[in-house]
Design an enzyme around this catalytic site. Sequence first.
Site, PDB file in Angstrom:
ATOM      1  N   LYS A  21       0.836  -1.198   0.000  1.00 39.84           N
ATOM      2  CA  LYS A  21       0.000   0.000   0.000  1.00 39.84           C
ATOM      3  C   LYS A  21       0.871   1.248   0.000  1.00 39.84           C
ATOM      4  O   LYS A  21       1.989   1.230   0.499  1.00 39.84           O
ATOM      5  CB  LYS A  21      -0.909  -0.016   1.226  1.00 39.84           C
ATOM      6  CG  LYS A  21      -1.881  -1.169   1.173  1.00 39.84           C
ATOM      7  CD  LYS A  21      -2.780  -1.220   2.366  1.00 39.84           C
ATOM      8  CE  LYS A  21      -3.666  -2.444   2.177  1.00 39.84           C
ATOM      9  NZ  LYS A  21      -4.768  -2.487   3.072  1.00 39.84           N
ATOM     10  N   HIS A  47      -4.027   1.801   5.055  1.00 42.43           N
ATOM     11  CA  HIS A  47      -3.591   3.134   4.666  1.00 42.43           C
ATOM     12  C   HIS A  47      -3.745   4.101   5.836  1.00 42.43           C
ATOM     13  O   HIS A  47      -2.923   4.980   6.029  1.00 42.43           O
ATOM     14  CB  HIS A  47      -4.433   3.676   3.496  1.00 42.43           C
ATOM     15  CG  HIS A  47      -4.227   2.930   2.225  1.00 42.43           C
ATOM     16  ND1 HIS A  47      -5.087   1.951   1.798  1.00 42.43           N
ATOM     17  CD2 HIS A  47      -3.270   3.036   1.275  1.00 42.43           C
ATOM     18  CE1 HIS A  47      -4.663   1.481   0.628  1.00 42.43           C
ATOM     19  NE2 HIS A  47      -3.564   2.129   0.296  1.00 42.43           N
ATOM     20  N   SER A  91      -7.484   3.615  -1.604  1.00 41.52           N
ATOM     21  CA  SER A  91      -7.576   3.426  -0.161  1.00 41.52           C
ATOM     22  C   SER A  91      -9.044   3.502   0.231  1.00 41.52           C
ATOM     23  O   SER A  91      -9.737   4.447  -0.159  1.00 41.52           O
ATOM     24  CB  SER A  91      -6.796   4.526   0.559  1.00 41.52           C
ATOM     25  OG  SER A  91      -7.187   4.617   1.912  1.00 41.52           O
TER      26      SER A  91
END
Length: 122
Positions: A21, A47, A91
Site C-alpha cells: 500500500k 492506509h 484506499s
Amino acid sequence: MAGEALSRVPDVQIDGDGVFKYVLVRVRGAGAPAKDVVRGHGWAEYHGEGPDLFERTAEELARHGLSCECLGGGRLSHRPEERKIHVYGYSVGFGRADHAVTTEKLKAEYPDYEITWADEGY
C-alpha cells in the site's frame, strides 16, 4: 526554518520490492510552500488505521515541525529485477490518490524504470 525542514523530506520512500500500500501526502511547514510525497511500505496493514502509513508519516513529520494531510492512497507493485513499478487501486479510508502525480514522483526517483498506472484494481 520550516522551508529547510520541508526541503529535507524525501519525495519518495517505498520498499525495494513487492506489492504494498502507498499514500500520497501533502506536507506543509509554517510559511513554506507545500509539497507532495509518496510513502509505501509492506509492513502497513492499512492506509489509515494502525499500523498505518499515514499515521507513521504524520508522526515523523511532526517531530520536524511539519504538518501533513493524506491526499489518497493505492497500491504499488515494485519489481526491481524488471525495473518496473505499477501504481493502481485506492484506499478505502482516504480514497484514490492521483496516480498521475504519484507516477511523476516515482519517475523522478527511478528514472531508469518503466512506471505505469491504472485506476483499476485494489
